[in-house]
Design a protein around this motif. Structure first.
Motif: not given
Ligand code: NAP
Length: 245
Positions: A53-62, A72-79
């Motif tokens: 029951n632990i949620n983490i986000e994963i995001f692919k970026a070189d 990647l940073i936009n994804f974090c800030i939007n979320k």
């Protein structure tokens, strides 16, 4: 209770980064795990945590590519609307005589290990400066401190990270953003899979604490740096006493 701190870690799909990501998520931080090639491993970490029951986000970026870092940073800030803790952990290594390093290999090393941190920090700072809070941790290496034969490009990339840490700490202190490096010694991960048993034994004999390190030792230092409030501009070398500067 869920912490309100948001942590982005680069290169979290395996090794040191995976341990940091799993531990921080288990300790209730909101974690975004970046990966590049190891999608399966990143998804496995995500699903193993989900079973608890632990949620983490994963995001692919070189992270060597600025456009991908910006996504990647936009994804974090939007979320999450902010990033409190940025851990620049993604890295590659290569063992080669200096005279054999090609221009391409030199640039790839510097781009992946050093310029990536320029990209991630540059894109994260507007949010940190706005919030007047931030903790940036750069994972460098003992080789950035003392130099390593046949790893000149790697050592230069890590020394550069440490210089970035010191300079940014001075520039960003007034915005309440702390910047530190952790410079590991030898840690038991895939990065050292080219070393034989006898190589490891030889190295171990040189380490006062008598053993090579585990990712958990680096994670403990990360946890301390996140919770600390008065340490900045420091290169903290977690190395069993192998290198004492
Ligand atoms: P590792 O097991 O080889 O893991 C490296 C991580 O970096 C992987 O998750 C990889 O992701 C990621 N990565 C590499 N290139 C990337 C890119 N272009 N974009 C995004 N992610 C990228 O190595 P490790 O031992 O955990 O090393 C972690 C950090 O500690 C590195 O910076 C390393 O230099 C430093 N360090 C390690 C040691 C040691 O003895 N292990 C000692 C000193 C310093 P993918 O697999 O998804 O591509």
């Amino acid at each position: 209770m869920k912490s309100n701190k948001v942590v982005l870690i680069t290169g979290g799909s395996q090794g040191i980064g995976a341990d940091i990501a799993k531990t921080l998520a288990t300790n209730n931080y909101n974690v975004i795990l970046n990966y590049n090639k190891s999608e399966e491993q990143a998804k496995k970490i995500q699903s193993e945590l989900a079973e608890k029951n632990i949620n983490i986000e994963i995001f692919k970026a070189d992270v060597s590519n600025h456009m991908e870092v910006t996504k990647l940073i936009n994804f974090c800030i939007n979320k999450y609307h902010k990033i409190d803790v940025l851990i620049n952990n993604a890295g590659i290594s290569q063992t080669k005589l200096f005279t054999d390093i090609s221009d391409l290999e030199w640039n790839h090393m510097i781009q992946t290990n050093l310029t990536s941190a320029f990209y991630t920090i540059k894109d994260t700072l507007p949010s940190m400066i706005h919030n007047k809070f931030g903790c940036i941790i750069n994972i460098s290496s003992i080789w950035g401190l003392v130099g390593s034969s046949c790893e000149v490009h790697y050592s230069v990339s890590k020394a550069g990270l440490d210089a970035m840490t010191k300079s940014l700490a001075k520039e960003l202190g007034p915005s309440n953003i702390r910047v530190n490096s952790i410079a590991p010694g030898i840690i038991n991960t895939n990065m050292n899979k080219n070393l034989s048993e006898s190589d490891i034994q030889d190295i171990t004999q040189e380490i006062p604490l008598g053993t090579i390190g585990n990712p958990q030792s680096i994670t403990k230092c990360v946890q301390w740096l996140i919770e600390d409030d008065y340490t900045t501009g420091q290169i903290i070398s977690v190395n069993g006493g192998w290198v004492i500067t």
